[in-house]
Design a protein around this motif. Structure first.
Motif, mmCIF file in Angstrom:
data_model
loop_
_atom_site.group_PDB
_atom_site.id
_atom_site.type_symbol
_atom_site.label_atom_id
_atom_site.label_comp_id
_atom_site.label_asym_id
_atom_site.label_seq_id
_atom_site.Cartn_x
_atom_site.Cartn_y
_atom_site.Cartn_z
ATOM 1 N N MET A 1 1.030 -1.259 0.246
ATOM 2 C CA MET A 1 0.017 -0.207 -0.018
ATOM 3 C C MET A 1 1.076 1.256 -0.071
ATOM 4 N N LYS A 2 0.797 2.445 -1.174
ATOM 5 C CA LYS A 2 1.566 3.366 -0.961
ATOM 6 C C LYS A 2 1.224 3.880 -0.568
ATOM 7 N N ILE A 3 1.855 5.238 0.887
ATOM 8 C CA ILE A 3 0.843 5.662 1.658
ATOM 9 C C ILE A 3 1.723 7.362 1.407
ATOM 10 N N GLY A 4 0.712 7.987 1.276
ATOM 11 C CA GLY A 4 0.282 9.732 0.407
ATOM 12 C C GLY A 4 1.244 11.030 1.102
ATOM 13 N N LEU A 5 1.520 11.582 0.765
ATOM 14 C CA LEU A 5 2.602 12.424 1.559
ATOM 15 C C LEU A 5 2.020 13.006 2.303
ATOM 16 N N VAL B 1 0.816 11.779 5.372
ATOM 17 C CA VAL B 1 0.507 11.051 6.177
ATOM 18 C C VAL B 1 2.359 10.126 6.346
ATOM 19 N N LYS B 2 3.195 10.730 5.463
ATOM 20 C CA LYS B 2 4.953 10.699 5.172
ATOM 21 C C LYS B 2 4.870 12.107 6.708
ATOM 22 N N ARG C 1 6.862 12.212 9.836
ATOM 23 C CA ARG C 1 7.845 13.097 10.410
ATOM 24 C C ARG C 1 7.977 13.923 10.803
ATOM 25 N N ALA C 2 7.146 14.518 10.678
ATOM 26 C CA ALA C 2 6.999 15.417 12.195
ATOM 27 C C ALA C 2 6.858 15.084 13.408
ATOM 28 N N ALA C 3 5.750 13.867 13.739
ATOM 29 C CA ALA C 3 5.721 13.260 14.929
ATOM 30 C C ALA C 3 6.956 12.398 15.433
ATOM 31 N N ALA C 4 7.605 11.617 14.736
ATOM 32 C CA ALA C 4 8.962 11.182 15.211
ATOM 33 C C ALA C 4 10.236 12.664 15.680
#
Length: 267
Positions: free
Chosen positions: A1-5, A7-8, A12-15
């Motif tokens: 399943m491809k992850i949308g931009l 979501v990415k 990243r912001a959460a990490a």
């Protein structure tokens, strides 16, 4: 399943937020409190006799622990990878024991073994003091740093196999010649990485060392113990300064570790 931009970007912001809260904000607060009165006060706090003695003792422990862990770590890794013997699984478990056991427990165990009433306590009657002296601090540090060299060298030995070593032996090379000319060059990056990890852990160890140290300034106080001692004495500025010094050394070690990891990956 491809992850949308979106979501990415959210991941990243959460990490980054997670890392900032747990790492960057506390370190930033320490740096702010360290230098809020200027660099000269920081310099004065890290150049006191107690701070200089603590730094020298920390580096002395590193200078003793690292060579010992390198020698016995490489020997242990060779025995586990190349050897065929009963009880190999037990040795593997012993190597990983410092990861599972609390450093405080390690310190208590060393007191039971090497203390005045311990199994080997008779050494004090011969004038050789282990607990509450440098030897005990070195033994405690060796124990907690034992796995690093072994676990970094072991997978490299599996990867290179035994073909080159067997070829060298067939051509008449001795065991030492084979090790220094074939094995050691092949494991050098794994060994170096293990050394860097050992140095970092040796400098930052607290729990096991404080149990076997008198924690007296100028006698048996490392940098980590100095931070704790100053904070307990309500010398918070001094504790922040010592923490920053320890953090600066840790950053240097981290940068070295990152550079070595990149170089090892590219090879």
């Amino acid at each position: 399943m491809k992850i949308g931009l979106p979501v990415k970007l959210s991941l990243r912001a959460a990490a980054l937020l997670y890392l900032a809260v747990l790492v960057l904000f506390p370190l930033g607060a320490i740096l702010y409190r360290t230098f809020e009165n200027g660099f000269l006060e920081f310099w004065g706090l890290i150049t006191t006799p107690a701070a200089q003695s603590a730094l020298q003792l920390s580096l002395l422990i590193v200078a003793i622990v690292v060579p010992l862990n390198v020698v016995f770590g490489v020997i242990t890794a060779l025995a586990l990878v190349r050897g065929r013997f009963r009880g190999k699984g037990i040795v593997e478990a012993i190597v990983d024991l410092p990861f599972a056991v609390s450093p405080i427990v390690i310190g208590v165990a060393l007191i039971l073994l090497w203390g005045a009433n311990g199994w080997f306590g008779g050494l004090e009657s011969l004038g050789f003091t282990v607990i509450f002296a440098l030897p005990g601090m070195v033994i405690a540090t060796i124990f907690v740093t034992l796995p690093f060299v072994v676990r970094e060298v072991e997978p490299v030995l599996y990867e290179i196999g035994e073909e080159q070593e067997e070829a060298a032996s067939t051509l008449g090379a001795s065991s030492l010649q084979t090790f220094f000319r074939i094995t050691l060059p092949a494991i050098r990056w794994g060994l170096t990485y293990g050394i860097v990890l050992t140095v970092a852990r040796s400098l930052g160890e607290f729990g096991a060392v404080i149990m076997v140290s008198t924690n007296l300034p100028g006698i048996s106080q490392t940098l980590t113990l100095l931070v704790s001692s100053r904070y307990e004495d309500f010398n918070q500025q001094g504790a922040y300064a010592a923490s920053t010094l320890l953090m600066a050394i840790a950053v240097i070690v981290l940068l070295l570790m990152t550079a070595l990891d990149k170089k090892r990956t590219n090879q």
